[in-house]
Enzyme design. Structure first.
Site, short mmCIF file in Angstrom:
data_model
loop_
_atom_site.label_atom_id
_atom_site.label_comp_id
_atom_site.label_asym_id
_atom_site.label_seq_id
_atom_site.Cartn_x
_atom_site.Cartn_y
_atom_site.Cartn_z
N TYR A 164 -83.68 -51.85 0.94
CA TYR A 164 -84.33 -52.01 2.24
C TYR A 164 -84.53 -53.47 2.64
O TYR A 164 -85.12 -54.25 1.89
CB TYR A 164 -85.68 -51.31 2.18
CG TYR A 164 -86.37 -51.21 3.50
CD1 TYR A 164 -86.04 -50.22 4.41
CD2 TYR A 164 -87.38 -52.10 3.85
CE1 TYR A 164 -86.69 -50.12 5.62
CE2 TYR A 164 -88.04 -52.01 5.06
CZ TYR A 164 -87.68 -51.01 5.95
OH TYR A 164 -88.33 -50.92 7.15
N SER A 214 -83.04 -48.35 -4.79
CA SER A 214 -84.08 -48.20 -3.79
C SER A 214 -83.51 -47.52 -2.54
O SER A 214 -83.02 -46.40 -2.64
CB SER A 214 -84.69 -49.57 -3.48
OG SER A 214 -85.88 -49.41 -2.77
N GLN A 215 -83.51 -48.18 -1.37
CA GLN A 215 -82.89 -47.56 -0.20
C GLN A 215 -81.43 -47.23 -0.50
O GLN A 215 -80.92 -46.18 -0.09
CB GLN A 215 -82.95 -48.51 0.99
CG GLN A 215 -82.23 -48.00 2.23
CD GLN A 215 -82.17 -49.06 3.33
OE1 GLN A 215 -82.98 -49.06 4.24
NE2 GLN A 215 -81.22 -49.97 3.25
N ASP A 262 -93.59 -47.63 -10.84
CA ASP A 262 -93.02 -48.03 -9.56
C ASP A 262 -93.99 -47.69 -8.42
O ASP A 262 -94.25 -46.54 -8.12
CB ASP A 262 -91.69 -47.29 -9.36
CG ASP A 262 -90.89 -47.82 -8.17
OD1 ASP A 262 -91.48 -48.44 -7.27
OD2 ASP A 262 -89.68 -47.59 -8.14
N HIS A 316 -90.96 -51.44 -9.39
CA HIS A 316 -89.76 -51.09 -8.62
C HIS A 316 -88.50 -51.84 -9.08
O HIS A 316 -87.40 -51.46 -8.69
CB HIS A 316 -90.03 -51.35 -7.14
CG HIS A 316 -89.03 -50.70 -6.24
ND1 HIS A 316 -88.67 -49.38 -6.33
CD2 HIS A 316 -88.29 -51.20 -5.21
CE1 HIS A 316 -87.77 -49.09 -5.41
NE2 HIS A 316 -87.52 -50.17 -4.73
#
Lengths: 321, 321, 321, 321, 321, 321
Positions: free
Chosen positions: B92, B186-187, B272, B302
């Site tokens: 992201y 992640s994203q 996370d 994360h």
């Protein structure tokens, strides 16, 4: 927050050489003429708010590219016109909210148009106006959308909308077009300056702790958003410093101030970390009109004079329209 | 950061009832068919990076609405095909960056397509792909753009782009279409799950600490962006809780997982705070494929497994393609 | 983060009078001669990383006091020598990590030795080299270990290791000793300067946002670690200001710069809060070599030019070796 | 800070199954016997502090590996022995400070030995004892030095020093060896428990908000240092979770509590974010001695009972020696 | 901010056993009778605000101990009575501000008395009412002034003032005493509950995200002021836990709710960190009146429903008076 | 925290023109004469602390308005008088605490009176003295209580109490009135200066990092409490800048310094963010006495010299009384 900008005696004399492109006026003349190529089509739909002293209308008019822009229009219930009118612009991130949040000017006997800011209104005060234009990669927020070119920059659309908001207000039968003031705080103050520079015949301009002034200094000395959105964009787009500076030079409140002649009342917080006082004074000292004054709030941050300044504004405006 | 989510023994069994609209599959079939109505037109322009072992190409292909989407394509210099290929999606806020940032898969002998994310790439890694679509009022960031309706939601465009990225990679003569893996952190992990659910024949999916999973829980338990963008949007648009929940139900990684059958390797950080482990496990436990495994990083936030997990991924992938 | 240091026009001329002990050169000559009293014993053990284009070796050599220092050595697979070589030092707190994190220089055709920093490598990038020396009471971190005397100061050991890393690289049959560059960011940049000052015949030095320069100013103007470790040590050891200043005067990058003659490419972030630009410019302006240049990143904090600067470095280095 | 740990009713019954290696006792017997292989050589040098009621001595004795460990020894001026004695250990990061900081026990008529903690004393209270042992890569701070093996772990040296401090105190002619208490807050409390478990004949133990207890839980639920040093170490050394857990099992205050039989007075802050109450109660509930009590401070964070608890301690101790 | 309190299904059923002293009713009967021993002496001085639709009066009346308490009284200009009336109390730290900040109820046709809170009004909204009573040592703020005894507690004076504000409003010839509602947000909501419990014949009560409810839980689970003022007081006054608990039991909104019978409309933010939802629901579920409802704002923190809820209040109130 | 105030060379010469009202001396003469209209009535109740070397008394005397002010009185047990005496004032927010916290001066052979500060003592060190005076609206804390007029300002009462504390100490038969010193840190240092200016015959004054000096500058340059309480008050009471400045001019340590002639030892932290060094030097440079010295702690924040400075104080005082 302590003092961090220039000493107040220097602020009062501060007139930096803010660069301005040669085609600044042409750029804006083109922008407005493109905007006006679309019909204004201002509509005023009555809204039932439960209020008894104030009538409220949901306004829509054609802004930049003919995009529908929303607003609220409030008038004293049952008053015959023509009424003096205040057009107000919102601070960064906020939208037009709900109409009962804006009772001040109508309670004082003015017609009042509160313009929604396209795309904004999901940060603190609800908004209802889309921004149909996308953009190149941009930092979260609105400051860097389309910033690679003045023609695509977000605030081109917003300033065009703002000029149209004046026209929409003037189109209403209750409003006396000769007695129309523009105002707003922070981003609303920056828009106020733009409109004052672009619409020669507004009767008064009351920019409150204005944003969007003296960008070059602002992005170097503030650490609180939204100016730093631009700095952060440049930490990533390291190769875009020059085009970004160029784009911003078409949108600087200092340049609009140089063209604005309406009577004006500014305010400034001397401890304002978001819109540093030097950037506000840069615009104030450049302001072309001669009926001008500024109220300093020596210990205030960006909240500025708050309700104290609203009281000042009403007295000042009453004396003028 | 301490443990804040479910105990690990519960995580491993966690299979929440994530709601899914009846027309989920139809919505995505329509989306892809609309997307494919535009020609792919993938182009690969060679880039001079100064590297000697890896050849780099600047990729452009038609994503959602035919919008040009950028990427980098890296291959071992001078190797004949067909090569197995890894398609990677970015986290992201980041963009495709500069090509020399992505040398891992090519150095390991894979073709590698790294997709830019439209509109992003001004937060930490530079991006070059515009998002031409505007939106209704949205919170700063990308999470709430167009969120009032699944058809206008930002991630509809991104997921469509991501499917097209697979097609672009497969269109290159050096790539063996049967040996193509998707991955991202992640994203990028959330996008990986969407592609794994939408493209039945990818050979492997490696979602790393995936985002965009089990939204309903995520927006209630995390305080670190970007999930809270949605919560903050709803603090302002208090009347939009239901439509927002409906929109998100078309984009939940759990639903894509239910449809994904490729061999998969997940990772999860048990501390996370951005993509809480329960949301990752909700997707993992729902994953339809039977060749599946997950690596837990018990003390990581994360950042997850970082380079340790990259090493895991290469070994795991080498065994499969 | 806003600008907080000297204006850029002053930075470019900034040449502070950094104090230097009379026996600075003797101290370092002794240090190196003590170090070299131990055999170098550089070993290169092949590592199976799964990479195909790059061969990796686990390096061990005798650093200060003969202590074993680790590193990674990467070369283009199957290339015959002699190869130009880059020796790289790590930033504060990090270790050599995993070898696939360092593919840039090898992909560009260089041999590449990445040195582990003794004792470090538990903060963000994993390290594997012990520091067998204990110390007098010290603040958490590495900045104040043994700081009461230059002979016991932590960086004496590190700088000696770094010189030995150059010797280890040159000892490898694939490496062309005449074409060896040193580089590193932050602490790695500070070490680069030390090596450039201590090893007269390195072919190039590329210190990136260098740390360990102009200590006296640094510990008074920065609030972000690691420089403030020293200030905090002195808040407790109030009676040690003089000996600490003396110790640091043997380790100042400005003094090493005065002795360094290799072609050099610096970088500096003008908003760098960790290694303030005045401390970087103090070293740059003092640099003795005449083939010198510096790239300014005007809006960047300590991340400096990031991948943009790596691209600059490759082009610059390619022109020189 | 609000309550974040177990409810108080559960705390009072909390007896977790803290794992303990089979050779725990042997490990410590070996450690002490290795330590005692060096002569104690306790020296007491008079210090001129300007105080009139209290005599102060600068103590040095041979700790772990015969390393010189410092301390202050304070006695009521001119009092004949034998005196009851309090041996005190310092909190994390602090050193022995200046002697006039420790006037309480001497003013109450006790001999008082305040032990410096090796390597510490540059964080808040000045220290003067080096730690000559280096370590493998470790996170800034002391919690992870040598943590890969119980034999090299930092606290092995500290606990050995602490046992020797008792022996040093007992070696002074003014001290009655049968009336010797150990105490300390936070890290000092953890050391107190270790000594109480290792020296069967101390007359009393007063651990105050003790640290170094029930590591496994502590590193998972606290976000405030120093426990998280270990968690952060493991975010980097992802492959070292098992050996770290093993090492810590030799140092857990719960295991020492199981072996401690001296009368004891604990304290606990129910809102203690640094040493969570469950970890304190785990040790308290495991304590083998039967003359035991604990004072709860329901709203206090890690400051615990502060001077209120010192008052409690004096009354409690006076009743026992 | 994520959810941190009980799940919403439990909140709706949450009826904790809040302790109540046997003489609760007697204490308040005495308090009011003491207060009423002073003449009310409500005065209404017209203020020139520049507003045209609303008339404003500067109110002063005798509160606790006969102390003069200030307020603003606003009525629709030129409207004949009797008017329904809203009495409003301010949030913590704020004062009555300037009258044009309170135009909502008057614009809707109500008489509106906005009470200043004694001593407050220097934190965010200006106040003009002194609190002539001093206190024993207290934490900065108002929460612990006189907290050692219910007779000296700060809120005893405030609640007495608030009851008198109702009497002052009713004393005005324009006000219809039978149609009087009380309202306020946060502290103002807590005061609203107190008045609803103490003045049996108010026609409606609209507590908004009320403060001052279920103290025992509140001071244990919140970390955001002002509840933690009490917790911090107790970190210092460790020996005062019992008397503080006793004092608070005379001021708990839950106990006032049990006695309140007027129709009521509550609001609650399910992510409210300042007035946690469980404390609000504890009061709501205890509320004795049967015409009661509550609006949940699921993603809002302490801002609750903001202007959305004001709109709800007007509709709800209009249906009742 | 880095240096943020004037360079040290300027600090040492810094003598700003601090404004002083013409009736400054008269105001304080009146204040003291009003205070002394009440009988001192100093009582000394023995307290059983369990200490053996020091005797402790709970002191009460009549301060401002005859209000009872508390303190602790400590003397070496069994010593005959006359003893030299130290009167000490507490830092902001703290109270007299428990007597065993103050053993230093008594252990050194001095009588020691530690004064409680009215109303304070709930922030970090427990206090027991009420402040019976209420105030106009004030910001949380003590800095703005009664600040609208010098006669009602909080520190008028505190400084009067402090003068009476000297008189109370002198009234004790063990104390030699001619050998009495005043001291204190931070607020205690500010009070020390006030007493040194108001009581011509104290034998020594040792203000440590003194607060309450050069208000006009302090409230503009510090961001750390308590000075900013005043700035925040003025952000709300925007119309009270002039009266607040006037009030403060009666309480400025610079003005008291101009009148103080006792030998004095100051301390200053050059990185003190709470009491900036320029405000301390403004007082020091104005100090009228000629036997004056100041110790600079170059890297310390508001903790100043801590125990190092206590050691300095004892040596310095021993040489004088």
């Amino acid at each position: 927050m302590p003092l961090f900008d220039l000493p107040v005696t220097e602020l009062r004399e501060y007139t930096p050489a803010v660069e301005e492109p040669g085609d600044f006026s042409a750029f804006w003349a083109d922008t407005l003429s493109e905007t006006r190529a679309h019909k204004l089509e201002a509509t005023f739909e009555p809204v039932d708010t439960g209020l008894e002293l104030v009538e409220v209308y949901d306004v829509t008019f054609a802004g930049w590219a003919g995009d529908p822009v929303r607003g609220w229009f409030l008038v004293p219930a049952g008053r015959p016109g023509p009424l003096p009118c205040v057009v107000q612009y919102q601070g960064y991130g906020g939208g037009r909210g709900l109409p009962h949040q804006w009772l001040y000017w109508a309670s004082a006997g003015y017609a009042h148009l509160f313009m929604d800011t396209r795309g904004q209104g999901s940060g603190w005060s609800v908004g209802h106006t889309p921004d149909p234009a996308g953009s190149a990669p941009a930092h979260p927020g609105f400051m860097t959308r389309g910033i690679e070119d003045p023609h695509t920059y977000y605030y081109r659309r917003v300033f065009a909308d703002a000029v149209r908001a004046v026209e929409a207000a003037r189109s209403h039968p209750l409003v006396d077009p000769a007695r129309l003031a523009v105002t707003g705080g922070s981003q609303g103050g920056g828009i106020t300056l733009a409109v004052a520079g672009l619409v020669p015949d507004v009767a008064a301009a009351m920019p409150d702790v204005p944003f969007l002034c003296h960008f070059q200094r602002a992005i170097e000395i503030t650490s609180q958003d939204p100016y730093p959105e631009i700095a952060r964009y440049l930490t990533v787009h390291r190769d875009k410093v020059a085009p970004v500076r160029r784009t911003l030079s078409y949108f600087d409140g200092v340049s609009f101030s140089r063209r604005a002649t309406a009577p004006t009342l500014f305010s400034v917080g001397l401890m304002d970390q978001i819109c540093p006082p030097s950037t506000v004074y840069a615009a104030y000292n450049a302001y072309a009109g001669t009926d001008k004054s500024i109220v300093e709030y020596p210990f205030n941050d960006h909240e500025g004079g708050g309700p104290f300044h609203e009281r000042e504004q009403l007295a000042w405006l009453r004396a003028r329209m």
